[in-house]
Design a protein around this motif. Sequence first.
Motif, PDB file in Angstrom:
ATOM      1  N   PHE A 228      15.630  25.493 -72.918  1.00  0.00           N
ATOM      2  CA  PHE A 228      16.651  25.634 -73.950  1.00  0.00           C
ATOM      3  C   PHE A 228      16.446  26.902 -74.768  1.00  0.00           C
ATOM      4  O   PHE A 228      17.402  27.644 -75.049  1.00  0.00           O
ATOM      5  CB  PHE A 228      16.657  24.418 -74.873  1.00  0.00           C
ATOM      6  N   ASP A 229      15.212  27.173 -75.173  1.00  0.00           N
ATOM      7  CA  ASP A 229      14.936  28.355 -76.001  1.00  0.00           C
ATOM      8  C   ASP A 229      15.329  29.647 -75.292  1.00  0.00           C
ATOM      9  O   ASP A 229      15.925  30.544 -75.899  1.00  0.00           O
ATOM     10  CB  ASP A 229      13.453  28.398 -76.379  1.00  0.00           C
ATOM     11  N   ARG A 232      19.146  29.856 -74.973  1.00  0.00           N
ATOM     12  CA  ARG A 232      19.759  30.199 -76.260  1.00  0.00           C
ATOM     13  C   ARG A 232      19.572  31.675 -76.581  1.00  0.00           C
ATOM     14  O   ARG A 232      20.499  32.356 -77.053  1.00  0.00           O
ATOM     15  CB  ARG A 232      19.159  29.319 -77.350  1.00  0.00           C
ATOM     16  N   SER A 257      21.238  26.671 -86.512  1.00  0.00           N
ATOM     17  CA  SER A 257      20.885  25.317 -86.065  1.00  0.00           C
ATOM     18  C   SER A 257      21.884  24.814 -85.035  1.00  0.00           C
ATOM     19  O   SER A 257      21.566  23.985 -84.187  1.00  0.00           O
ATOM     20  CB  SER A 257      20.842  24.362 -87.256  1.00  0.00           C
ATOM     21  N   HIS A 258      23.094  25.316 -85.127  1.00  0.00           N
ATOM     22  CA  HIS A 258      24.097  25.128 -84.084  1.00  0.00           C
ATOM     23  C   HIS A 258      24.903  26.418 -84.015  1.00  0.00           C
ATOM     24  O   HIS A 258      24.847  27.263 -84.916  1.00  0.00           O
ATOM     25  CB  HIS A 258      25.006  23.929 -84.381  1.00  0.00           C
ATOM     26  N   LEU A 259      25.653  26.597 -82.932  1.00  0.00           N
ATOM     27  CA  LEU A 259      26.358  27.852 -82.700  1.00  0.00           C
ATOM     28  C   LEU A 259      27.868  27.681 -82.795  1.00  0.00           C
ATOM     29  O   LEU A 259      28.628  28.389 -82.138  1.00  0.00           O
ATOM     30  CB  LEU A 259      25.974  28.438 -81.335  1.00  0.00           C
ATOM     31  N   ASP A 274      29.942  23.586 -81.596  1.00  0.00           N
ATOM     32  CA  ASP A 274      28.892  23.680 -80.579  1.00  0.00           C
ATOM     33  C   ASP A 274      28.574  22.268 -80.098  1.00  0.00           C
ATOM     34  O   ASP A 274      28.030  21.461 -80.849  1.00  0.00           O
ATOM     35  CB  ASP A 274      27.657  24.351 -81.192  1.00  0.00           C
ATOM     36  N   ARG A 276      26.522  21.485 -77.587  1.00  0.00           N
ATOM     37  CA  ARG A 276      25.303  21.453 -76.767  1.00  0.00           C
ATOM     38  C   ARG A 276      24.013  21.595 -77.554  1.00  0.00           C
ATOM     39  O   ARG A 276      23.018  20.959 -77.214  1.00  0.00           O
ATOM     40  CB  ARG A 276      25.377  22.555 -75.699  1.00  0.00           C
ATOM     41  N   SER A 277      23.974  22.426 -78.590  1.00  0.00           N
ATOM     42  CA  SER A 277      22.692  22.718 -79.250  1.00  0.00           C
ATOM     43  C   SER A 277      22.014  21.482 -79.803  1.00  0.00           C
ATOM     44  O   SER A 277      20.791  21.347 -79.747  1.00  0.00           O
ATOM     45  CB  SER A 277      22.904  23.726 -80.390  1.00  0.00           C
ATOM     46  N   GLN A 278      22.777  20.566 -80.385  1.00  0.00           N
ATOM     47  CA  GLN A 278      22.205  19.395 -81.042  1.00  0.00           C
ATOM     48  C   GLN A 278      22.504  18.105 -80.275  1.00  0.00           C
ATOM     49  O   GLN A 278      22.283  17.019 -80.780  1.00  0.00           O
ATOM     50  CB  GLN A 278      22.765  19.296 -82.469  1.00  0.00           C
TER      51      GLN A 278
END
Length: 474
Positions: A228-229, A232, A257-259, A274, A276-278
Motif C-alpha cells: 500500500f505504501d 500510494r 489520510s485519504h485522497l 477516496d 480505497r485508502s481507508q
Amino acid sequence: MTVSITGPVLILDSVRDDTMRLAALFVAPADTAPPPVETEDGTHHPEAILSCGDRAVWRARFDRPATSPSHYAWAGTRFDLAGAAAPDPRIAYVSCNGEEHGDLDRDPVERNVIWARLGEHHREAPFALLIHGGDQVYADEATDGHPASAGWPDAWPEDPESDTLEDLRVHLRQRFFDRYHALYTAEGFRWLTARVPSVMQWDDHDICDGWGSLPRSAARSSVGRLIFDVAREMALAFQHGTRDGDLPARFADPDGSHLGWQVDLPGLRLLAPDLRSQRTRREIMGREGWDMVEDAARDGFAGRTLFISSVPLLGPRLSLLELLMVIVPKMQKYEDDLRDQWQSRAHRSSWRRMLQLCRRMAAPESAQVTVVSGEIHLATRATMGLDRGKVLHQLVASGVSHPAPPVAWARTLGTLATLGESPLRGHPIRIHPLPGQSGRYTAQRNALILDHEDGAMRARWLLEESGPTPPLVL
C-alpha cells in the motif's frame, strides 16, 4: 547524447479565481531536468518529485486561465488548452486502463484504440478536462519476482526481516514505476494528456487486486502495508503530480489520510471521495472520508454535482451472487470482487448512507447530482428517483483498454437487474440500456463524453464496436 523524456502529462491541481493551477509531469533521467514549460507569464522549471533508480518524475507547476482558451509551450511545441471552467465544458471520463495479466505485452495499437478515438474527438471539439475514474494501472504483477511477495495475497512471510522488507520496497517501487512509465508513453494517452488536464481517482488495481476487500490478516501484514505504501507513493506522483506534504488545494485532507478531492467550476462541482485508502472488509471509507462527503452535502452547491465513485453506486442486488459464492467453492475466488461493490451485504449500511447523502445534495431546488463510475469493465446506466420528481442518474464507463468480458456475463447481470433493488424505501434503482443498445449492460470497451449546453448535460458513450451512442440528455 539524446535524453529520453516522457511527457508532458497535465494534472489539474486546482481551480481558483478563474485560474487553473496545473502540473506538467515528465519522466526523465534523475540527473537531467527536462526543458522548462513556457507561458506568457514566464518560464517554469521542473523539479524532481520522485526518484527511482536512475529515473525520476519531474513536475513543473504553472497557471493558465480557467474560463477561456489558452496555451503553453514545451520543447518547441505549442499545446492548446480549452479551460476547465470555460462555458459549457466538454469532459471525458475513462476507467480501467489496463489488464490484470500481460498488459504491457499487448499490441499497443490494439490496446489503445479508445485512447486514439478520444484524441479524434478532441480534435473535433476540445475536451476541457479528463477524469480517470480508477484502475489507471493494473499493478497485480508488481508483486511477482520477489520471494516475500510472490505468493501475495494468498501467502506472505509472517515476520520478515527488515532487510527483506527493504529489498521488497526497492523491487515494488521499480515495478510500479515501470508500469506507470510504460502507460504514460502510450501514444494515444500521451497525446491527449498533454492537451487536456487530468484528475484521477484510484481503485484497487492501482494498489493490488481487491485491496480493501482482502482478509485483514493480509492487509495489515508488513508485506500488505508495504504494498500500500509504495502504491500510494507512486499514485501521488503519477496520478496527482505531488508527494506527501505538498497536496494541492483540491484535496480535502492536506495530511493525506485519504485522497478525496473536490473541484468547483461554474455550475459544476466534481466530488471524488477516496474509496480505497481507508477501506476495510466492513467499511468503505474511514471517518475523514465520510466527513468530506458530509461537508459537501451540508454546504450545498447551486448546479450539478458530478459524484465520482470508482465502483458503481447504483447497481443490482448482489446478495444472490454472494449466496451462490458460499455454496459453490469454485466461486469463492470472486469474494473480494463482490465485496468491492457498494451493493455487497457487508456494505449495506454504508450504501444507504451514501445514497442518503446524494439525496441531500440534490435536495435544493437549484441542485442536481449525477454519478459517474467505472470498475466493472462494462458500460451501463442507472437511475434512482429522488424527491420532488428529481432523478439520480448514474453513468458507468469502464474498460478504456481492459478487454470486455463475455457477452454472456453482461446478460447475466442484466437478468439480475430485473429483480430490482431498493436500498432506500420508496426509491427503487433501475438499470437501463445505453441509448441505441438493447441490453442493460454493453460488453464493449468504452469511454464517456459529457457535453454541457445551456445548463443541460448530454452523455454519450464511445463504444469500440458500435461507435458513439446517441446523446442522453440529463
